[in-house]
Design a protein around this motif. Structure first.
Motif, PDB file in Angstrom:
ATOM      1  N   GLU A  12       0.860  -1.134  -0.078  1.00 13.63           N
ATOM      2  CA  GLU A  12       0.101   0.174  -0.022  1.00 13.63           C
ATOM      3  C   GLU A  12       0.797   1.242   0.046  1.00 13.63           C
ATOM      4  OE1 GLU A  12      -2.184  -0.344   3.363  1.00 13.63           O
ATOM      5  OE2 GLU A  12      -3.602  -2.214   2.713  1.00 13.63           O
ATOM      6  N   ASN A  13       2.070   0.921  -0.511  1.00  8.98           N
ATOM      7  CA  ASN A  13       3.062   2.373  -0.347  1.00  8.98           C
ATOM      8  C   ASN A  13       3.152   2.783   1.110  1.00  8.98           C
ATOM      9  OD1 ASN A  13       3.945   2.338  -2.870  1.00  8.98           O
ATOM     10  ND2 ASN A  13       1.962   3.485  -3.627  1.00  8.98           N
ATOM     11  N   ARG A  14       3.149   1.934   2.076  1.00  8.22           N
ATOM     12  CA  ARG A  14       3.429   2.567   3.582  1.00  8.22           C
ATOM     13  C   ARG A  14       4.939   1.602   3.748  1.00  8.22           C
ATOM     14  NH1 ARG A  14      -1.624   1.476   7.110  1.00  8.22           N
ATOM     15  NH2 ARG A  14      -1.086   3.428   8.182  1.00  8.22           N
ATOM     16  N   PHE A  15       5.556   2.222   4.673  1.00  9.35           N
ATOM     17  CA  PHE A  15       6.944   2.045   4.960  1.00  9.35           C
ATOM     18  C   PHE A  15       6.852   1.653   6.590  1.00  9.35           C
ATOM     19  CE2 PHE A  15       6.842   4.669   1.201  1.00  9.35           C
ATOM     20  CZ  PHE A  15       7.635   4.136   0.429  1.00  9.35           C
ATOM     21  N   SER A  16       7.360   0.339   6.820  1.00 10.52           N
ATOM     22  CA  SER A  16       7.401  -0.173   7.978  1.00 10.52           C
ATOM     23  C   SER A  16       8.537  -0.464   8.604  1.00 10.52           C
ATOM     24  CB  SER A  16       6.424  -1.560   7.831  1.00 10.52           C
ATOM     25  OG  SER A  16       7.154  -2.571   7.113  1.00 10.52           O
ATOM     26  N   MET A  17       8.694  -0.289   9.864  1.00  6.95           N
ATOM     27  CA  MET A  17       9.932  -0.603  10.633  1.00  6.95           C
ATOM     28  C   MET A  17       9.550  -1.389  12.078  1.00  6.95           C
ATOM     29  SD  MET A  17      12.166   2.062  12.657  1.00  6.95           S
ATOM     30  CE  MET A  17      13.009   1.631  14.120  1.00  6.95           C
ATOM     31  N   ARG A  18      10.314  -2.454  12.206  1.00  7.28           N
ATOM     32  CA  ARG A  18      10.093  -3.454  13.312  1.00  7.28           C
ATOM     33  C   ARG A  18      10.763  -2.895  14.457  1.00  7.28           C
ATOM     34  NH1 ARG A  18      12.211  -9.787  13.619  1.00  7.28           N
ATOM     35  NH2 ARG A  18      11.670  -9.958  15.846  1.00  7.28           N
ATOM     36  N   PRO A 198      11.227   8.281  -0.650  1.00  2.00           N
ATOM     37  CA  PRO A 198      11.142   7.414   0.546  1.00  2.00           C
ATOM     38  C   PRO A 198      12.054   5.970   0.421  1.00  2.00           C
ATOM     39  CG  PRO A 198       9.064   7.323  -1.061  1.00  2.00           C
ATOM     40  CD  PRO A 198       9.969   8.374  -1.422  1.00  2.00           C
ATOM     41  N   PHE A 199      12.514   5.656   1.312  1.00  2.00           N
ATOM     42  CA  PHE A 199      13.326   4.699   1.278  1.00  2.00           C
ATOM     43  C   PHE A 199      12.561   3.508   2.043  1.00  2.00           C
ATOM     44  CE2 PHE A 199      16.354   7.403  -0.266  1.00  2.00           C
ATOM     45  CZ  PHE A 199      17.451   6.636  -0.684  1.00  2.00           C
ATOM     46  N   ASP A 200      12.615   2.057   1.697  1.00  2.00           N
ATOM     47  CA  ASP A 200      12.248   1.139   2.629  1.00  2.00           C
ATOM     48  C   ASP A 200      13.292   1.127   3.943  1.00  2.00           C
ATOM     49  OD1 ASP A 200      10.152   0.081   1.311  1.00  2.00           O
ATOM     50  OD2 ASP A 200      11.563  -1.347   0.112  1.00  2.00           O
ATOM     51  N   TYR A 201      12.980   0.699   4.943  1.00  2.00           N
ATOM     52  CA  TYR A 201      13.668   0.652   6.000  1.00  2.00           C
ATOM     53  C   TYR A 201      14.825  -0.045   5.905  1.00  2.00           C
ATOM     54  CZ  TYR A 201      15.374   0.872  10.922  1.00  2.00           C
ATOM     55  OH  TYR A 201      16.518   0.913  12.206  1.00  2.00           O
ATOM     56  N   SER A 202      14.866  -1.366   5.478  1.00  2.00           N
ATOM     57  CA  SER A 202      15.862  -2.051   5.295  1.00  2.00           C
ATOM     58  C   SER A 202      16.798  -1.547   4.260  1.00  2.00           C
ATOM     59  CB  SER A 202      15.554  -3.600   4.633  1.00  2.00           C
ATOM     60  OG  SER A 202      14.871  -3.406   3.405  1.00  2.00           O
ATOM     61  N   ASP A 203      16.468  -0.700   3.248  1.00  2.00           N
ATOM     62  CA  ASP A 203      17.317  -0.155   2.189  1.00  2.00           C
ATOM     63  C   ASP A 203      18.048   1.013   2.835  1.00  2.00           C
ATOM     64  OD1 ASP A 203      16.252  -1.731   0.103  1.00  2.00           O
ATOM     65  OD2 ASP A 203      14.958  -0.395  -0.464  1.00  2.00           O
ATOM     66  N   PHE A 204      17.557   1.940   3.623  1.00  2.00           N
ATOM     67  CA  PHE A 204      18.131   2.568   4.602  1.00  2.00           C
ATOM     68  C   PHE A 204      19.225   2.146   5.221  1.00  2.00           C
ATOM     69  CE2 PHE A 204      17.989   4.621   8.963  1.00  2.00           C
ATOM     70  CZ  PHE A 204      18.770   5.699   8.618  1.00  2.00           C
ATOM     71  N   ARG A 205      19.021   1.178   6.251  1.00  5.12           N
ATOM     72  CA  ARG A 205      19.847   0.612   6.881  1.00  5.12           C
ATOM     73  C   ARG A 205      21.327   0.165   6.091  1.00  5.12           C
ATOM     74  NH1 ARG A 205      20.172   2.049  11.649  1.00  5.12           N
ATOM     75  NH2 ARG A 205      21.396   0.352  12.153  1.00  5.12           N
ATOM     76  N   ALA A 206      20.914  -0.566   4.891  1.00  4.48           N
ATOM     77  CA  ALA A 206      21.751  -0.940   4.066  1.00  4.48           C
ATOM     78  C   ALA A 206      22.792   0.198   3.551  1.00  4.48           C
ATOM     79  CB  ALA A 206      21.324  -1.630   2.744  1.00  4.48           C
ATOM     80  N   VAL A 207      22.072   1.336   3.254  1.00  7.11           N
ATOM     81  CA  VAL A 207      22.982   2.629   3.103  1.00  7.11           C
ATOM     82  C   VAL A 207      23.765   3.212   3.919  1.00  7.11           C
ATOM     83  CG1 VAL A 207      22.653   5.190   2.379  1.00  7.11           C
ATOM     84  CG2 VAL A 207      21.248   3.448   1.088  1.00  7.11           C
TER      85      VAL A 207
END
Length: 215
Positions: A12-18, A198-207
């Motif tokens: 849904e083009n929502r971005f999630s973080m655990r 916007p970045f997925d959280y996992s992509d942000f962590r990788a960057v």
């Protein structure tokens, strides 16, 4: 359960973080037992779908900034596999407790909510406390045995809570001092704003990990 919630959000083009509860400082005698959500959802009010993918609309972003408005919304999510009449109040108020800081509160239940008394009680509480309550209506075999379980979801909305206009920054400041996840949350948002997308959280962590190697 958290992974499935995050997968549904991405559709849904929502971005999630655990949020990792095991790394959070819970203090003595369970003082912070109900302080942290399971998942945080990030929604962009200035997002748009273009040929290059989902982007931030720069004009809307600048307008929001000039008006002093936040261009994003944060939803605090409490996840439950199932819910019963015996324990639903504890489950509900756990969600209320760990979502006071956010724009929106969401209580998500994986299994169906078939008990009409339970559904009515949840609806009454959700309306009173502005908590959105949903059921994914998945039976235990679907939840545990299928990799593409998102295709099996039959979403049922029990209550729709109103969103708050702002974040509780004092509450957020306290949580930032107790778990690095809340520090990372706002680093993630700032990175998206700086990059204009916007970045997925996992992509942000990788960057971030790549940048650490060169600093």
């Amino acid at each position: 359960m958290r992974t499935r919630e995050m997968r549904c959000a991405s559709l849904e083009n929502r971005f999630s973080m655990r949020v990792d509860h095991t790394r959070a400082d819970r203090a003595d005698a369970g003082i912070n037992k109900w302080k942290f959500p399971d998942v945080i959802l990030l929604d962009w009010d200035v997002g748009q779908v273009v040929d290059e993918g989902y982007q931030l609309d720069k004009n809307l972003l600048e307008m929001k900034r000039s008006l002093g408005e936040q261009p994003f919304r944060l939803t605090s999510v409490e996840l439950k596999v199932a819910m019963t009449l015996a324990g639903f109040r504890e489950n509900f108020f756990q969600c209320v407790s760990n979502s006071k800081w956010a724009h929106h509160s969401l209580l998500a239940v994986a299994h169906p909510l078939d008990d009409t008394t339970l559904v009515e009680e949840l609806r009454r509480l959700g309306t009173s406390y502005d908590v959105t309550i949903v059921s994914y209506s998945l039976d235990p075999h679907q939840l545990n045995g299928l990799p593409n379980v998102t295709k099996m979801i039959n979403l049922s909305t029990i209550a729709t809570g109103r969103q708050r206009t702002g974040l509780d920054w004092e509450h957020i400041k306290d949580m930032r001092g107790r778990t690095n996840d809340f520090i990372a949350l706002f680093e993630w948002i700032a990175h998206c704003l700086n990059e204009g997308r916007p970045f997925d959280y996992s992509d942000f962590r990788a960057v971030m990990e790549i940048q650490k190697q060169y600093t």
